[in-house]
Enzyme design. Structure first.
Site, PDB file in Angstrom:
ATOM      1  N   CYS A 113      -0.197   1.295   1.535  1.00  0.00           N
ATOM      2  CA  CYS A 113      -1.708   1.192   1.804  1.00  0.00           C
ATOM      3  C   CYS A 113      -1.966   0.319   2.327  1.00  0.00           C
ATOM      4  O   CYS A 113      -3.132   0.489   2.830  1.00  0.00           O
ATOM      5  CB  CYS A 113      -2.156   2.005   0.691  1.00  0.00           C
ATOM      6  SG  CYS A 113      -1.584   1.274  -0.279  1.00  0.00           S
ATOM      7  N   HIS A 429      -4.814   0.835  -5.414  1.00  0.00           N
ATOM      8  CA  HIS A 429      -4.751   1.373  -3.513  1.00  0.00           C
ATOM      9  C   HIS A 429      -5.354   1.274  -2.184  1.00  0.00           C
ATOM     10  O   HIS A 429      -6.940   0.747  -2.816  1.00  0.00           O
ATOM     11  CB  HIS A 429      -4.769   2.656  -3.894  1.00  0.00           C
ATOM     12  CG  HIS A 429      -4.512   3.965  -3.016  1.00  0.00           C
ATOM     13  ND1 HIS A 429      -2.990   3.664  -2.057  1.00  0.00           N
ATOM     14  CD2 HIS A 429      -5.608   5.169  -2.851  1.00  0.00           C
ATOM     15  CE1 HIS A 429      -3.819   4.814  -1.418  1.00  0.00           C
ATOM     16  NE2 HIS A 429      -3.985   5.724  -1.271  1.00  0.00           N
TER      17      HIS A 429
END
Lengths: 481, 833
Positions: A113, A429
């Site tokens: 990510c 994330h």
């Protein structure tokens, strides 16, 4: 002889005579006179049936005084439009993508990510895309190594795939080459690729691109990446002990926003980041001494990147720890007071123009500045020459029709935010939030793009465990003069 | 309770039932304890005696036991029968009440022994007379029902108590098993006729679907103005009714009355209402979507025309502007060259053009003349889907309207046997809508052959069966049933698996709508021989249609048991079973609430195909009646992970809010439109639901019930049920190319208004109070019938559960049921204050 009444639309024609010996066509001709509806378009309804032109009146059984109903108009018959309408459903997949108003997401290949969000943020810079597409034409120059070339090509391909596709793109090729070029991204943990610092990815990727996109033919000025992102800083290095003072210039791709306990706003953090202390050998004292370094911006980039210095190496835990402090950032950033004196002078005229234009929009009378406008015009011209690269490179296609050139104003609009969620740079994330040309904000959470509200974008400022801005990018606002 | 084959589910339910029963059973005991303390001496004596008897019953000596039992039962009755014959009331109310109870028990005993009941009936006579004189009509009716001799009532009702009596009879009928319920209503009808309360009598005649009774109402009444009111009532019920000279002598009068029955004035009345409420201005789909409230999201849609979104807009436009005769897409005057009306039509793709052209019928609903004028030009198109749409539009515009010239039949008849399937379907469906409930033989003779035509495509056959079912709804017509049965038997294995095949059993079921067991029995037997693929589907559909609106508890249980089964195979019959549950239970409030509760449970343990039907069943139960609890359930389901559950829930949100403009549902749907903005299918459903909620700009209702929820319009129910069956396979039908089945809803569309007209049938405005209806059944005196009322002037809108009453004495309404068109007569006794 029969007498009937005929109802047509809302009108009733009473006492129409029918001669049962003549075919109904004659009757229709009578009605044509009354209604103007040609017989072939008349539909006369008699007890659940239509009156045929050649029917026999006696068989139909029309009675004296009966009410008949007629349907029909002299209206033009509808025709299909000559140009057939193209429906979105019929378009090939790539064109459907453009109709969505934003491009596709990127598949997470296992803790990628950081890379996905970086790519999405950089992809939002159209100039970078066009520079990359030109790269194909120039090809690899001798002073670019093979992997850099491959990464540049892979970036170009990935950007292209994203624009064409409706569904999420899998950046397998790009990732492979990225790891080849930067082996540090191949770290494994428990057999899985580890989460990486998006800032590192961003910096490295941009650096590689800047190397390979340097046009081999012309001078340094045509460094496309530098022209887009480079910030020239002029620093004054001052030693309080000896009173020595020197000045140096440097070019960086991003400004740092340092976060200390008194920083609540991006502006404060930036100011903080432009001031620093360093220890170096003082020629006057003959030993290392503490120098103060104060930097000011000397030239403005088209895209201003700001990195929030949220991570620091924590010895105790042996990892990059995160500062969760809330630091607000605006949708519109004015960095005028971070600029050097000369730059400020150049900016004055365009800023005045911008204020006037905005005032006009709000319905205010522009102040008559006939006297000093001349002066400023010359100033502006000078500035446009001096800051040459920014104003020439930046002129968009439409700009030529406008009189004059576009000028920097020192005012920037937020266009993309790369956020991090989690407690350490190597975990958690990363997500990209990108403003589209339509003005809509899209959150790219790996393969899931979703619409966001603008007011939610400024809420990514930290202070909790929600996504918080890590790297943000502003786009310069220009004024044409 | 019929034990279901699955021990798990039913056992579970049974246990819970026990639990619920136990709880209340404790309370009475406590109350008894308290009562003991305040017993009078006399009662105490009685009680001690009773206890003694109870003791003796347990005595080992059998003789003592017998004596005790005998003295315990029917003590006062025994004395009364053997003793004096004096005035029964002289012993007081409590005595009479006690006596009545004992008579009822004695009656059953004697029935068992087939002994004479003459002496009992003498007493009954006296008791009934006593009760009726003393405001205890309910008790009199109860006693007479127990002794099965309601006819006696006729002798004892008088002007003061007949209303309360009939009120009790009609509400009791809902809870009686057949055929007792019909008997009770019969008596109510006779009482109403006796006291010349014709509107109520007519209401019951319509409920019984007894045309002889309807005729009797007309022949008994001599006042022409009142007859006009009857005609308005019949027209609202949506049945085809032919007046004959016996009912109305004068030809001119008869024609005028027939016009009312034929609904020719409906459009006018509706537009009067619209003008009064000032909602004539046409609305665009964007006005409904209100995307600007969604802060940026999906506000500027994609630049290219999406066929699906345009189709959704077509439907929204049609529903919202239904009956107003004007809109901003289809009826706008065409400009010189291309014509903007044509433009919108062509913004729909292929079969979408059918729905677009047909939407004109919806916009001009009930206004046949203008509708035909608008549709005319499409008849001359060379594009089959457009012709199909024009045909369907003719059917829609004629929905509920009858005309001597039969324009729909004249225009559509020719197209039934055309080559192109879409054109055929347009004509067939148009006929089905225009002639629903008419039992028109001419149409039957042209549609029936299609059913058994080996060459006809399945979709044409399916729509033909459906249209026949609509035209002969509730008629139990043998010939139609035969044709459909043969058509079903002729279907190949593969065809039986098609989504549209479900319209065949449905068409069959509609023939028996609300007619209960006897009529449907033969057909149900035949259906047992069908291919197993369709057999159970057919069974369920027949059962649920036959008992639709009856509230039959046993059938509800049968259907619930079906829903509880956990099937391995892809059986599809549970969908209609769930819908059937709602169809049967929807008639009265208690059953309705219980059904909602049961459905909540079915949702928990049911299989996926059951869960998909549950939202639709909820939609039917609360159609145009947005109950908050149901709204919340549907809102939850609209986010279900199973997209088909979500779709049904979304459409049902539209159904429960249909024509209400309910702000909460509108808000939910708006949020759903941004939530599902990427999923074209779900977004389509959201749009349809939005169109439904704002149907007729809030002036319409889809509720098949009217006349204070007593009467169920069969055609309206048929329309809704058809749509729901289509929704059981949303993807193949509504999201496929048969989206125009949505137009079946037109059968249920009615203005939810009360419009007062004077003796010349011209609208007049009078003050009325509108409030929540109160149940006054069995209440003494003259209780208030509405609560929380507001005063408006007519015409007014009536929401679900609302009732109106005149707020002036200047006029007398000719019908006590203030709904729809109400004729007002000037009150001769009125004095200006």
């Amino acid at each position: 002889m029969l007498t009937v009444s005929v109802k047509w639309q809302k009108k009733v024609f009473e006492g129409i005579e029918i001669d049962p010996t003549l075919p109904p066509y004659v009757f229709k001709a009578q009605l044509y006179d009354l209604t103007g509806v040609p017989p072939e378009r008349q539909k006369i309804m008699v007890k659940g049936g239509l009156l045929k032109d050649d029917a026999d009146w006696s068989a139909i059984g029309v009675k004296d005084g009966q009410k008949l109903m007629m349907m029909g108009t002299a209206d033009e018959i509808v025709k299909a439009p000559e140009k057939a309408i193209v429906f979105a459903e019929d378009l090939p997949e790539e064109e459907q993508a453009t109709h969505l108003g934003y491009s596709a997401g990127l598949v997470n290949l296992g803790n990628t990510c950081y890379m996905n969000s970086t790519v999405q943020c950089l992809k939002s810079v159209p100039e970078l895309k066009s520079a990359l597409s030109n790269y194909a034409l120039t090809g690899r120059s001798a002073d670019v190594d093979q992997t850099s070339h491959m990464l540049t090509v892979a970036t170009r391909e990935l950007f292209g795939d994203l624009d064409r596709s409706v569904n999420a793109v899998s950046p397998t090729q790009f990732w492979m080459i990225l790891r080849k070029k930067f082996p540090q991204f191949s770290q494994l943990q428990n057999g899985m690729h580890m989460q990486q610092d998006a800032e590192e990815c961003w910096t490295q990727l941009l650096y590689t691109l800047s190397q390979s996109l340097k046009a081999p033919t012309s001078s340094e000025d045509s460094d496309a990446v530098k022209a887009l992102f480079g910030v020239n800083l002029r620093s004054r290095v001052h030693c309080q002990e000896s009173g020595e003072e020197s000045s140096e210039t440097e070019s960086v791709y991003s400004l740092k926003c340092h976060i200390s306990h008194e920083v609540n706003h991006l502006h404060e953090g930036l100011k903080h980041g432009l001031k620093g202390e360093l220890e170096k050998t003082s020629p006057a004292l003959g030993r290392t001494a503490l120098y103060l370094k104060e930097s000011l911006i000397d030239s403005l980039p088209r895209y201003l990147t700001v990195q929030f210095v949220r991570f620091f190496w924590k010895r105790e835990t042996n990892q990059k720890a995160k500062i969760l402090r809330k630091v607000d950032y605006p949708l519109e950033l004015d960095i005028f007071d971070l600029c050097s004196e000369e730059l400020r002078k150049k900016l004055e005229a365009p800023r005045q123009k911008l204020r006037d234009e905005e005032g006009k929009k709000l319905g205010l009378q522009p102040k008559s500045t006939s006297k000093d406008s001349d002066v400023k015009m010359t100033d502006a011209e000078a500035s446009s020459k001096e800051s040459g690269e920014s104003s020439t490179v930046t002129q968009p296609e439409g700009g030529s029709s406008e009189k004059g050139t576009l000028h920097m104003t020192g005012i920037y609009d937020l266009v993309s935010v790369l956020t991090h969620k989690g407690r350490s740079a190597d975990s958690g994330h990363y997500v990209a939030w990108v403003k589209q040309e339509s003005g809509k904000w899209i959150q790219y959470d790996d393969s899931h793009p979703s619409l966001q509200r603008e007011e939610d974008i400024t809420k990514l400022s930290g202070g909790g465990d929600w996504h918080m801005a890590y790297i943000i990018m502003y786009k310069a606002r220009f004024v044409s003069m | 309770m019929a034990p279901g084959p699955d021990p798990n589910s039913v056992g579970d339910g049974a246990k819970r039932d026990e639990a619920t029963i136990k709880v209340p059973s404790k309370d009475p005991k406590k109350k008894d304890d308290k009562k003991e303390e305040d017993l009078s001496e006399e009662d105490l004596q009685l009680k001690q005696n009773l206890e003694l008897y109870v003791e003796r019953v347990q005595d080992p000596n059998p003789e003592l036991q017998k004596a005790a039992l005998e003295s315990m039962s029917f003590e006062s009755l025994g004395y009364r029968l053997t003793g004096s014959e004096g005035d029964i009331g002289s012993w007081g109310h409590e005595y009479v009440r006690n006596l009545a109870g004992e008579i009822a028990e004695e009656y059953t005993v004697r029935q068992g022994e087939e002994a004479s009941i003459e002496d009992l009936m003498d007493l009954v006579q006296q008791i009934v007379a006593f009760h009726m004189k003393h405001n205890a009509e309910t008790e009199a009716v109860d006693l007479l029902m127990d002794v099965e001799d309601l006819d006696l009532l006729l002798e004892h009702v008088d002007r003061t108590n007949f209303r309360r009596t009939c009120n009790y009879l009609t509400s009791a009928a809902k809870y009686l098993p057949g055929p007792d319920d019909m008997l009770v209503l019969d008596i109510a009808y006779m009482i109403y006729i006796k006291f010349e309360e014709y509107p109520n009598a007519l209401q019951i005649a319509l409920f019984l679907d007894n045309m002889q009774y309807v005729k009797q109402v007309f022949t008994s009444c001599t006042d022409l103005l009142r007859k006009k009111q009857f005609c308005y009532m019949i027209s609202r019920h949506g049945i085809t009714f032919e007046l004959d000279p016996e009912m109305v002598e004068n030809d001119v009068d008869r024609e005028m009355l027939q016009d009312i029955v034929n609904n020719t004035k409906l459009s006018e009345g509706y537009l009067t209402l619209a003008r009064d409420i000032e909602v004539m201005e046409a609305k665009t789909p964007e006005d409904i979507y209100k995307a600007h409230l969604l802060d940026g999201r999906a506000s500027s849609g994609p630049s290219a025309d999406s066929a699906r979104q345009n189709l959704a807009a077509t439907f929204v436009n049609a529903f919202v502007n239904a009956g107003f005769g004007q809109d901003k897409l289809m009826t706008v005057p065409s400009d010189s060259t291309s014509g903007s009306a044509g433009n919108w039509l062509f913004k729909n793709k292929e079969h979408g053009k059918t729905s677009a052209a047909a939407s004109l019928g919806m916009i001009l609903l009930w206004d046949v003349d203008a509708g035909l004028t608008h549709l005319d030009k499409y008849f001359h198109s060379n594009d089959n889907p457009i012709i199909a749409g024009a045909l369907l539009g003719v059917g829609i515009v004629n929905c509920g309207i009858k005309n001597d010239c039969d324009p729909a039949l004249a225009l559509l008849g020719e197209y039934i046997d055309k080559e192109d399937s879409s054109v055929r379907i347009g004509a067939i469906m148009g006929l089905g809508i225009a002639y629903a409930g008419s039992q028109n033989d001419q149409i039957r003779s042209s549609l029936s052959p299609i059913l058994n035509d080996a060459k006809a495509p399945l979709d044409v056959i399916a729509f033909a069966a459906l249209s026949l079912g609509m035209i002969y709804v509730g008629s139990c017509n043998e010939e139609v049933a035969q044709s459909i049965i043969f058509a079903l038997m002729d279907r190949s294995e593969a065809e039986l698996g098609e989504a549209l095949t479900r319209f065949l059993p449905l068409g069959l079921g509609l023939l028996y709508l609300g007619k209960q067991q006897e009529s449907v029995e033969a057909t149900a037997e035949v259906s047992k021989t069908f291919n197993e693929k369709i057999r159970k589907y057919c069974d369920m559909t027949l059962l649920s249609c036959a008992y639709a609106g009856t509230g039959n508890v046993l059938k509800v249980q049968d259907l619930l048991a079906q829903c509880g089964e956990h099937l391995e195979k892809g059986d599809i019959h549970q969908g209609p079973a769930v819908l059937g549950l709602a169809m049967v239970a929807m008639s009265e409030e208690l059953g309705l609430d219980m059904a909602i509760r049961s459905l909540e449970r079915v949702l928990q343990y049911g299989e996926q195909n059951v869960r998909r039907a549950v939202p639709l069943a909820l939609g039917l139960l609360c159609i145009s009646n947005p109950k908050v609890t149901v709204m919340d359930t549907l809102s939850r389901l609209s986010h279900d992970t199973d997209s088909e559950v979500a779709m049904s829930a979304i459409v049902s949100l539209g159904l429960i809010g249909a024509g209400t403009n309910n702000a909460r549902i509108a808000g939910m749907l708006r949020n759903l439109s941004s939530y599902y903005y990427k999923d074209a299918s779900l977004l389509f459903c959201v749009r349809i639901a939005q169109g439904l909620v704002h149907m007729g700009k809030g002036l319409l209702t889809l509720s098949p019930f009217h006349s204070e929820r007593l009467l169920l319009s069969p055609t309206a129910l048929a329309g809704i049920v058809t749509l729901l069956h289509a929704c059981l396979d949303m993807k193949s039908i509504i999201l496929g190319k048969y989206h125009y089945v949505l137009y079946f809803l037109v059968l249920a569309m009615q203005p939810r208004m009360m419009l007062t007209v004077d003796e010349n049938l011209k609208p007049i405005s009078v003050p009325v109070r509108v409030g929540q209806a109160v149940d006054v059944v069995g209440q003494a005196g003259r209780p208030k019938t509405i609560t929380g009322f507001q005063t408006h002037s007519t015409p007014v809108l009536l929401a679900a559960g609302e009732r109106a009453e005149l707020a002036t004495d200047k006029y007398i309404p000719l019908s006590p049921i203030l709904e729809g068109f109400i004729i007002l007569k000037e009150n001769p006794d009125y004095r200006e204050e």
